[in-house]
Design a protein around this motif. Structure first.
Motif, PDB file in Angstrom:
ATOM      1  N   TYR A  86      41.473  32.893  34.427  1.00 24.14           N
ATOM      2  CA  TYR A  86      41.337  32.731  35.874  1.00 24.14           C
ATOM      3  C   TYR A  86      42.707  32.391  36.447  1.00 24.14           C
ATOM      4  O   TYR A  86      43.416  31.523  35.917  1.00 24.14           O
ATOM      5  N   GLU A  87      43.082  33.092  37.527  1.00 24.30           N
ATOM      6  CA  GLU A  87      44.332  32.802  38.206  1.00 24.30           C
ATOM      7  C   GLU A  87      44.067  32.644  39.696  1.00 24.30           C
ATOM      8  O   GLU A  87      43.256  33.387  40.273  1.00 24.30           O
ATOM      9  N   TYR A  88      44.755  31.672  40.286  1.00 27.34           N
ATOM     10  CA  TYR A  88      44.615  31.432  41.721  1.00 27.34           C
ATOM     11  C   TYR A  88      45.987  31.562  42.379  1.00 27.34           C
ATOM     12  O   TYR A  88      46.963  30.921  41.972  1.00 27.34           O
ATOM     13  N   TYR A  89      46.056  32.424  43.407  1.00 24.47           N
ATOM     14  CA  TYR A  89      47.261  32.630  44.193  1.00 24.47           C
ATOM     15  C   TYR A  89      47.063  31.982  45.557  1.00 24.47           C
ATOM     16  O   TYR A  89      46.076  32.283  46.243  1.00 24.47           O
ATOM     17  N   ASP A  90      48.001  31.118  45.950  1.00 25.99           N
ATOM     18  CA  ASP A  90      47.783  30.397  47.206  1.00 25.99           C
ATOM     19  C   ASP A  90      48.019  31.259  48.437  1.00 25.99           C
ATOM     20  O   ASP A  90      47.826  30.789  49.563  1.00 25.99           O
ATOM     21  N   ASP A  91      48.426  32.539  48.240  1.00 30.17           N
ATOM     22  CA  ASP A  91      48.618  33.394  49.411  1.00 30.17           C
ATOM     23  C   ASP A  91      47.519  34.441  49.582  1.00 30.17           C
ATOM     24  O   ASP A  91      47.491  35.126  50.604  1.00 30.17           O
ATOM     25  N   PHE A  92      46.635  34.598  48.567  1.00 29.81           N
ATOM     26  CA  PHE A  92      45.538  35.540  48.823  1.00 29.81           C
ATOM     27  C   PHE A  92      44.248  35.217  48.066  1.00 29.81           C
ATOM     28  O   PHE A  92      43.216  35.836  48.320  1.00 29.81           O
ATOM     29  N   GLY A  93      44.253  34.273  47.150  1.00 27.52           N
ATOM     30  CA  GLY A  93      43.006  33.895  46.504  1.00 27.52           C
ATOM     31  C   GLY A  93      43.041  34.022  45.001  1.00 27.52           C
ATOM     32  O   GLY A  93      44.096  34.157  44.380  1.00 27.52           O
ATOM     33  N   GLY A  94      41.837  34.007  44.393  1.00 28.17           N
ATOM     34  CA  GLY A  94      41.738  33.952  42.943  1.00 28.17           C
ATOM     35  C   GLY A  94      41.217  35.230  42.325  1.00 28.17           C
ATOM     36  O   GLY A  94      40.752  36.146  43.010  1.00 28.17           O
ATOM     37  N   ASN A  95      41.298  35.268  40.992  1.00 28.34           N
ATOM     38  CA  ASN A  95      40.824  36.428  40.244  1.00 28.34           C
ATOM     39  C   ASN A  95      40.420  35.982  38.845  1.00 28.34           C
ATOM     40  O   ASN A  95      41.073  35.150  38.207  1.00 28.34           O
ATOM     41  N   LEU A  96      39.318  36.557  38.366  1.00 31.66           N
ATOM     42  CA  LEU A  96      38.825  36.279  37.028  1.00 31.66           C
ATOM     43  C   LEU A  96      38.858  37.573  36.224  1.00 31.66           C
ATOM     44  O   LEU A  96      38.334  38.600  36.669  1.00 31.66           O
ATOM     45  N   ALA A  97      39.486  37.540  35.057  1.00 31.67           N
ATOM     46  CA  ALA A  97      39.581  38.716  34.196  1.00 31.67           C
ATOM     47  C   ALA A  97      39.046  38.370  32.819  1.00 31.67           C
ATOM     48  O   ALA A  97      39.228  37.257  32.326  1.00 31.67           O
ATOM     49  N   GLY A  98      38.383  39.359  32.193  1.00 32.94           N
ATOM     50  CA  GLY A  98      37.820  39.139  30.865  1.00 32.94           C
ATOM     51  C   GLY A  98      38.003  40.348  29.977  1.00 32.94           C
ATOM     52  O   GLY A  98      38.266  41.467  30.453  1.00 32.94           O
ATOM     53  N   LYS A  99      37.846  40.135  28.681  1.00 30.74           N
ATOM     54  CA  LYS A  99      38.038  41.212  27.719  1.00 30.74           C
ATOM     55  C   LYS A  99      37.181  40.962  26.489  1.00 30.74           C
ATOM     56  O   LYS A  99      37.063  39.831  26.010  1.00 30.74           O
ATOM     57  N   LEU A 100      36.571  42.035  25.989  1.00 32.83           N
ATOM     58  CA  LEU A 100      35.866  42.031  24.713  1.00 32.83           C
ATOM     59  C   LEU A 100      36.447  43.146  23.859  1.00 32.83           C
ATOM     60  O   LEU A 100      36.602  44.276  24.321  1.00 32.83           O
ATOM     61  N   ALA A 101      36.762  42.828  22.605  1.00 26.02           N
ATOM     62  CA  ALA A 101      37.358  43.828  21.717  1.00 26.02           C
ATOM     63  C   ALA A 101      36.869  43.581  20.294  1.00 26.02           C
ATOM     64  O   ALA A 101      36.500  42.458  19.928  1.00 26.02           O
ATOM     65  N   ALA A 102      36.870  44.661  19.510  1.00 24.97           N
ATOM     66  CA  ALA A 102      36.383  44.548  18.138  1.00 24.97           C
ATOM     67  C   ALA A 102      37.069  45.584  17.256  1.00 24.97           C
ATOM     68  O   ALA A 102      37.532  46.627  17.731  1.00 24.97           O
ATOM     69  N   ARG A 103      37.119  45.258  15.956  1.00 27.30           N
ATOM     70  CA  ARG A 103      37.564  46.221  14.949  1.00 27.30           C
ATOM     71  C   ARG A 103      36.631  46.099  13.745  1.00 27.30           C
ATOM     72  O   ARG A 103      36.353  44.992  13.277  1.00 27.30           O
TER      73      ARG A 103
END
Length: 933
Positions: free
Chosen positions: A585-602
């Motif tokens: 999760y990242e929050y930018y004080d000039d436009f807001g936040g964003n949540l990113a996720g990832k699933l990976a496998a081998r």
């Protein structure tokens, strides 16, 4: 009771005494590391005692020494380009253990332990990871014969593209670089695993990456680089904004000894001379610490592949038809003007050759870097630091100003016109400090990196036409046009631990971290003469020709804060199944936040075959440059018959003008990434990876085209908005906006083998990228302009669409042979660059398509002495050029009555400047001398 407890105390004291004595009597594990094929000593090899997490790095003679207590241990010996060896060692009491190791070169880069893409405490090679990673060694970079990192990577990493630009203002001096066909700002660059700051320049000319802000890779001396790791997968959940296409991690050298690399060369045509020397020296510090220093100097001469000019010089004969003028009268009038012009050309001995510099800008570059690591006495921690300074000075030309262009040329200063120059001064600096170590199984890291980039514009051999009344008296011909700068401070703390034993899995790694980043963007205005119009009613254009200076109204000093936190889980569920999950999760004080996720496998079906895949969402925050850049500039716009100069204003996204157009505030670009691939070893000495991917990006930020003045419809609205804002001298407006959605699909293939030969050794690598991007869905339009074809398409026209979708090679295939026989070596690289296309913004008849081309590189090396190597080589051995521009209905006197369709700008461009597969400088030969001590 007393005696009993006294005996116990005595026993404990005895154990303590014996332990101390054992420490005092600690012994050494020592030895030398050599190349198994050549017998040459290998400096910089990592030797690790796995049980105690202590180790050493071999010196210039390949020697190492590790201090341990007597007992049984396991050594892990690893070095870039060689197969890692694990060796059991028994250290007796009273004497050292000597372990000499002969390392065998690994199969291409597929066996090398990688850092990027995983925060696991488990060491994994590039075939064992859940995502594809290219590992490119420093010797592979040097073997390309290129001297800067962007061009080196361009010829060893098929998914990476970078071509030098020409006649594109500041972009002539910084090469836009892309991964998987996306934008320069959609790949994240790390240096020693830490986020690298962006460049100050925003690309606003008609080049690849128009409207984007990349990272100036060439500010890092290639002589300082040990290897490059290219993660070809979406990684926003792991590393944050910008990692939509992937991550490029540059690892700096960290070894004792001295290496020197020097090169001279030039193009077959006799221009573009190159001189480069790089020196790296590693000092051994206390406690097996290391300090690596690098200095590198590069000179690159200018190249010119322009054609002969056929347009007007003194008299403009390229005029339009007058009202009620007959065809015959129109043709006769143009022919008369043409004859007048030709007479003046002869009279003044005006040369129609080299009226333009189409090719590389001249660049001089000096860089200094340090990289240090020092274990802290009495702890399991180390202090580390990385710092760099880079200075670059370049000069590139714009479009020639001809005498007939009386609104732009002061005839008293330049009776025959002039070719104006943009002189750049680029300063780049960074400093990283940190501490890392292990405690109770936790591997932790705390660091802070501060870095910045500034780009100063100076204009030479030019004039401010509105100062024509001064004549030759104190009339300036050189101007300071302003400075762009971007600075970034990033602090982070992270920790990782393997809970495999506690959970019952083979491994269960948990990594967590927090980050804080502060960005700062500045525009400093130029001197008054670079932008002012001193004679507003004269009809003369104000400001310095080729690049009007930044005005006080453009000045900005903007900041923002970014806060982030992430968790990264990776587990070997079984010997066959590896899973990875990450969230950020990242929050930018000039436009807001964003949540990113990832699933990976081998999943490893067998030792010879594994299947891997991932799904993730990503994002790219709008840069401060895109939010706050503004300028008034002269832009040459295709009208379908010629390139026409226009005074164009770029207005900030939050400006009243942008709001009057109905442009919404900038938001983040968002992506969804899918990938699936295989890793295989069908034979002992053959490795294969194949990875397919799809990247969907919504709300891509674009730099709009010109919204021009008119007398009706949308044109009248534009005129009223500009006039109302006092921009009466500006012909058109531009801005940044979230406007388009794209889908990119592709395939990466890497096949490597080192067949056993009776004489010598041979490595063969076949690497390829196949890539297609298309625009999907509707193009967003400014809310307050009519949705008509004439003006609505100027936000994102067909030329812009082509720049995103077909301007980079649709395929890139590279086959490399590396043969070594005792002191001799031969490297042959064959690169096939796929089709590229460019579209005219208004006239489909001017669209161009350029066929695939094959470029062959050859280098021959000979080891003069044990540590001295000489290489003679040729890049583009067969002097291959891209297809020339197609010219139809060129406006000659015989065709003055016909409509002109011409892409060459009156013959000045032989090759396209809008898109290029591999450049158009032709063959280059070089001599390289490398030494290590």
């Amino acid at each position: 009771m007393t005696n009993k407890y006294s005996f116990r105390h005595l026993l404990v004291a005895g154990f303590v005494w014996l332990s101390a004595l054992t420490t005092v009597l600690a012994q050494n594990i020592q030895g030398r590391i050599t190349d198994a094929t050549t017998g040459a000593t290998l400096p910089g090899v990592s030797v690790l005692v796995t049980e105690q997490a202590v180790g050493a790095v071999t010196d210039a003679n390949g020697s190492y020494l590790v201090r341990v207590n007597p007992g049984s241990y396991t050594l892990r010996v690893s070095f870039v380009g060689y197969t890692t060896q694990t060796i059991p060692v028994q250290v007796p009491t009273g004497s050292p253990a000597t372990v000499d190791v002969r390392l065998v070169e690994s199969l291409a880069s597929l066996n090398e332990v990688v850092v990027v893409g995983s925060r696991s405490t488990q060491a994994r090679t590039s075939t064992e990871t859940v995502a594809p990673v290219d590992v490119i060694q420093s010797r592979d970079l040097v073997a390309t014969g290129q001297v800067d990192i962007t061009q080196q990577l361009n010829f060893v990493a098929p998914s990476f593209n970078s071509s030098r630009q020409t006649v594109s203002d500041g972009t002539d001096h910084i090469d836009p670089a892309t991964l998987r066909g996306l934008g320069p700002d959609q790949v994240l660059v790390l240096l020693n695993g830490k986020r690298r700051h962006n460049q100050a320049l925003i690309n606003i000319n008609g080049t690849i990456g128009r409207g984007s802000v990349g990272t100036d890779l060439n500010a890092i001396p290639s002589s300082a680089i040990e290897r490059v790791e290219v993660l070809r997968d979406g990684a926003s959940s792991q590393y944050g904004s910008d990692a939509i296409a992937g991550v490029i991690n540059l690892r700096l050298k960290e070894q004792p000894g001295t290496t020197v690399n020097a090169q001279i060369g030039q193009q077959y045509r006799g221009d573009g001379q190159v001189a480069q020397v790089g020196i790296n020296h590693g000092f051994k510090l206390a406690n097996n610490g290391i300090l690596s220093l690098t200095a590198e100097f590069r000179h690159r001469g200018a190249t010119n592949r322009s054609g002969d000019y056929n347009g007007p010089v003194y008299v403009n004969w390229n005029v339009g038809r007058q009202t009620n003028e007959s065809d015959a009268a129109y043709i006769a009038r143009r022919q008369g003007l043409y004859q007048q012009d030709q007479a003046l050309i002869r009279q003044n001995n005006f040369s129609l050759q080299n009226n333009l510099q189409v090719g590389n800008a001249q660049v001089d570059n000096a860089g200094f870097f340090l990289n240090a690591r020092v274990p802290i006495t009495g702890t399991q921690a180390s202090f580390y630091a990385t710092g760099g300074l880079n200075y670059r000075r370049g000069i590139a030309a714009g479009f020639y100003r001809y005498p007939y262009q009386t609104t732009q040329v002061i005839s008293a200063l330049y009776p025959n016109g002039f070719l104006p120059n943009i002189q750049s001064t680029i300063n780049d600096q960074s400093m990283l400090v940190g501490v890392n170590g292990t405690n109770n199984g936790w591997r932790w890291d705390i660091s802070n990196v501060y870095g910045g980039n500034s780009f100063r514009f100076d204009v030479t051999n030019s004039n401010n036409a509105s100062l024509a009344y001064l004549g030759t008296f104190n009339n300036p011909t050189s101007f300071y046009a302003g400075t762009l700068s971007f600075y970034q401070n990033t602090a982070d703390a992270s920790a990782a631990k393997d809970f495999g034993q506690q959970t019952g899995f083979k491994s269960f790694n948990v990594a967590v971290g927090v980050t804080y980043r502060n960005d700062q963007y500045r525009i400093k205005p130029g001197e008054a003469a670079s932008y002012l119009n001193f004679s507003p009613t004269s009809g003369q254009v104000g400001g310095s020709q080729v690049f009007p200076g930044y005005q006080p109204s453009n000045a900005v000093n903007a900041r923002r804060n970014v806060y982030g936190a992430y968790v990264d889980l990776e587990s070997d569920i079984t010997d066959r199944l590896l899973l990875n999950a990450a969230g950020r999760y990242e929050y930018y004080d000039d436009f807001g936040g964003n949540l990113a996720g990832k699933l990976a496998a081998r999943y490893k079906f067998a030792e010879a075959f594994s299947l891997r895949g991932s799904i993730s969402n990503g994002f790219r925050a709008p840069s401060l440059h895109q939010r706050y850049f503004s300028a008034i500039s002269t832009v040459f716009v295709s009208t379908g018959t010629a390139l026409e100069p226009r005074q164009t204003g770029t207005f900030r996204n939050d400006s009243p003008i942008a709001q009057a157009f109905g442009v919404p505030s900038l938001g983040a670009e968002r992506s969804t990434n899918f990938s699936i691939g295989i890793t295989s070893r069908p034979l002992r000495n053959v490795s294969l990876t194949v990875d397919a991917y799809q990247i969907d990006i919504s709300n891509r930020i674009i730099y709009s085209n010109q919204f021009s003045r008119g007398t009706t419809g949308a044109g009248l609205i534009v005129a009223n908005i500009l006039n109302g804002a006092g921009q009466t001298d500006v012909n058109s407006a531009q801005f940044f906006a979230n406007a388009v959605n794209t889908q990119t699909r592709g395939l990466d293939v890497v096949l490597a083998t080192n067949p056993r030969l009776n004489v010598g050794t041979l490595d063969v690598t076949l690497a390829a990228n196949f890539n297609q991007t298309k625009v999907v869905g509707d193009i967003q339009r400014p809310a307050n302009l009519p949705n008509d074809a004439t003006f609505g398409n100027f936000l994102f026209n067909r030329q812009d669409s082509a720049r995103l979708t077909v301007a980079q090679p649709r395929s890139k295939i590279q086959l490399t042979f590396n043969y070594r026989l005792r002191k001799f070596g031969v490297v042959v690289r064959v690169s096939r660059f796929g089709t590229v296309q460019s579209y005219d913004p208004a006239n489909p008849a001017l669209d161009e398509s350029f066929d695939p081309k094959i470029v062959t590189d050859l280098s021959l090396s000979y080891r003069l002495l044990k540590n001295l190597n000489l290489t003679l080589g040729a890049n583009n051995l067969l002097d291959t050029y891209p297809d020339p521009l197609r010219v139809t209905n060129y406006p000659t006197p015989e065709r003055f009555g016909a409509a002109a369709t011409d892409n060459s700008s009156n013959g000045r461009f032989i090759y396209s400047r809008n898109t290029t597969q591999f450049g158009f400088n032709g063959g280059y030969y070089f001599l390289n001398l490398s030494a290590s001590f």
